[in-house]
Design a protein around this motif. Structure first.
Motif, PDB file in Angstrom:
ATOM      1  N   ARG A  82     -17.799  -5.864  -7.217  1.00  0.00           N
ATOM      2  CA  ARG A  82     -17.701  -6.842  -5.967  1.00  0.00           C
ATOM      3  C   ARG A  82     -18.875  -7.398  -6.670  1.00  0.00           C
ATOM      4  O   ARG A  82     -18.435  -9.124  -6.836  1.00  0.00           O
ATOM      5  N   GLU A  83     -19.758  -7.640  -7.126  1.00  0.00           N
ATOM      6  CA  GLU A  83     -20.760  -8.561  -7.711  1.00  0.00           C
ATOM      7  C   GLU A  83     -20.332  -9.189  -8.869  1.00  0.00           C
ATOM      8  O   GLU A  83     -20.411 -10.503  -9.095  1.00  0.00           O
ATOM      9  N   ALA A  84     -19.889  -7.763  -9.525  1.00  0.00           N
ATOM     10  CA  ALA A  84     -19.336  -8.797 -10.836  1.00  0.00           C
ATOM     11  C   ALA A  84     -18.506 -10.106 -10.850  1.00  0.00           C
ATOM     12  O   ALA A  84     -18.434 -11.044 -11.504  1.00  0.00           O
ATOM     13  N   PHE A  85     -17.677  -9.231 -10.020  1.00  0.00           N
ATOM     14  CA  PHE A  85     -16.230 -10.150  -9.841  1.00  0.00           C
ATOM     15  C   PHE A  85     -16.693 -11.395  -8.940  1.00  0.00           C
ATOM     16  O   PHE A  85     -16.081 -12.721  -9.409  1.00  0.00           O
ATOM     17  N   GLY A  86     -17.755 -11.439  -8.276  1.00  0.00           N
ATOM     18  CA  GLY A  86     -18.215 -12.451  -7.769  1.00  0.00           C
ATOM     19  C   GLY A  86     -18.545 -13.381  -8.856  1.00  0.00           C
ATOM     20  O   GLY A  86     -19.144 -15.008  -8.105  1.00  0.00           O
ATOM     21  N   LEU A  87     -19.275 -12.999  -9.822  1.00  0.00           N
ATOM     22  CA  LEU A  87     -20.241 -14.029 -10.637  1.00  0.00           C
ATOM     23  C   LEU A  87     -18.699 -14.611 -11.328  1.00  0.00           C
ATOM     24  O   LEU A  87     -19.284 -16.259 -11.735  1.00  0.00           O
ATOM     25  N   GLU A 135      -8.638  -6.305  -7.813  1.00  0.00           N
ATOM     26  CA  GLU A 135      -7.992  -4.914  -7.927  1.00  0.00           C
ATOM     27  C   GLU A 135      -7.693  -4.840  -9.304  1.00  0.00           C
ATOM     28  O   GLU A 135      -8.301  -4.477  -9.687  1.00  0.00           O
ATOM     29  N   GLU A 136      -6.721  -5.925  -9.546  1.00  0.00           N
ATOM     30  CA  GLU A 136      -6.495  -6.211 -11.121  1.00  0.00           C
ATOM     31  C   GLU A 136      -8.277  -6.093 -12.028  1.00  0.00           C
ATOM     32  O   GLU A 136      -7.801  -5.548 -12.884  1.00  0.00           O
ATOM     33  N   PHE A 137      -9.135  -6.721 -11.353  1.00  0.00           N
ATOM     34  CA  PHE A 137      -9.963  -6.909 -12.248  1.00  0.00           C
ATOM     35  C   PHE A 137     -10.556  -5.468 -12.165  1.00  0.00           C
ATOM     36  O   PHE A 137     -11.261  -5.143 -13.443  1.00  0.00           O
ATOM     37  N   ARG A 138     -10.733  -5.366 -11.617  1.00  0.00           N
ATOM     38  CA  ARG A 138     -11.306  -2.944 -10.992  1.00  0.00           C
ATOM     39  C   ARG A 138     -10.581  -2.179 -12.024  1.00  0.00           C
ATOM     40  O   ARG A 138     -10.829  -1.601 -12.752  1.00  0.00           O
ATOM     41  N   ILE A 139      -9.607  -3.045 -12.494  1.00  0.00           N
ATOM     42  CA  ILE A 139      -8.572  -1.733 -13.140  1.00  0.00           C
ATOM     43  C   ILE A 139      -8.485  -2.232 -14.584  1.00  0.00           C
ATOM     44  O   ILE A 139      -9.365  -1.631 -15.603  1.00  0.00           O
TER      45      ILE A 139
END
Length: 142
Positions: A82-87, A135-139
């Protein structure tokens, strides 16, 4: 399996009497030693065990302990993602657009065109909306 042996060692540490189950009092004793003699309340330990105890016998077995450790690890990984996604999600919109990706890559010293960023996103854009949801980022990151 190294991870399994590490879990077993932790379990054996808490299982003072070697009966294959960890009681609330065993956890209280060991946690008191870990926190330098600090007072760990037995009722707090009992509540914690109740939430982790899969078979409802009032004790933790090795499987319960592994679930606790791996569950915490999964939560940490999710938090990190989630932190990486936020970047990348500069505007806090809940998705990564091609422009967001281009901007972040530029910050990292990598120059990509908008078309290249679109192609990168398209590879993991499962619903075809042109952006990456969490969710796509996590995958993608697995």
């Amino acid at each position: 399996m190294v991870k399994g042996r590490e879990y077993e060692r932790v379990f054996v540490y808490f299982d003072e009497n070697g009966d294959g189950k960890v009681s609330p009092s065993e956890i209280k004793n060991r946690m008191g030693m870990i926190v330098g003699g600090g007072d760990v309340l037995l009722n707090e330990v009992e509540v914690a065990i109740e939430s982790l105890d899969k078979d409802g016998d009032g004790f933790l077995d090795l499987e319960d302990l592994v679930g606790l450790i791996e569950g915490a690890s999964a939560e940490e990984k999710l938090k990190d993602l989630r932190e990486a996604f936020g970047l990348y999600d500069f505007d806090n919109r809940g998705f990564i657009s091609p422009n967001d990706l281009k901007r972040m890559l530029a910050k990292l010293g990598e120059s990509k065109s908008i078309d290249e960023c679109r192609m990168m996103i398209d590879r993991f854009d499962l619903n075809g909306d042109g952006v990456l949801s969490f969710e796509e980022f996590r995958i993608m990151m697995q």
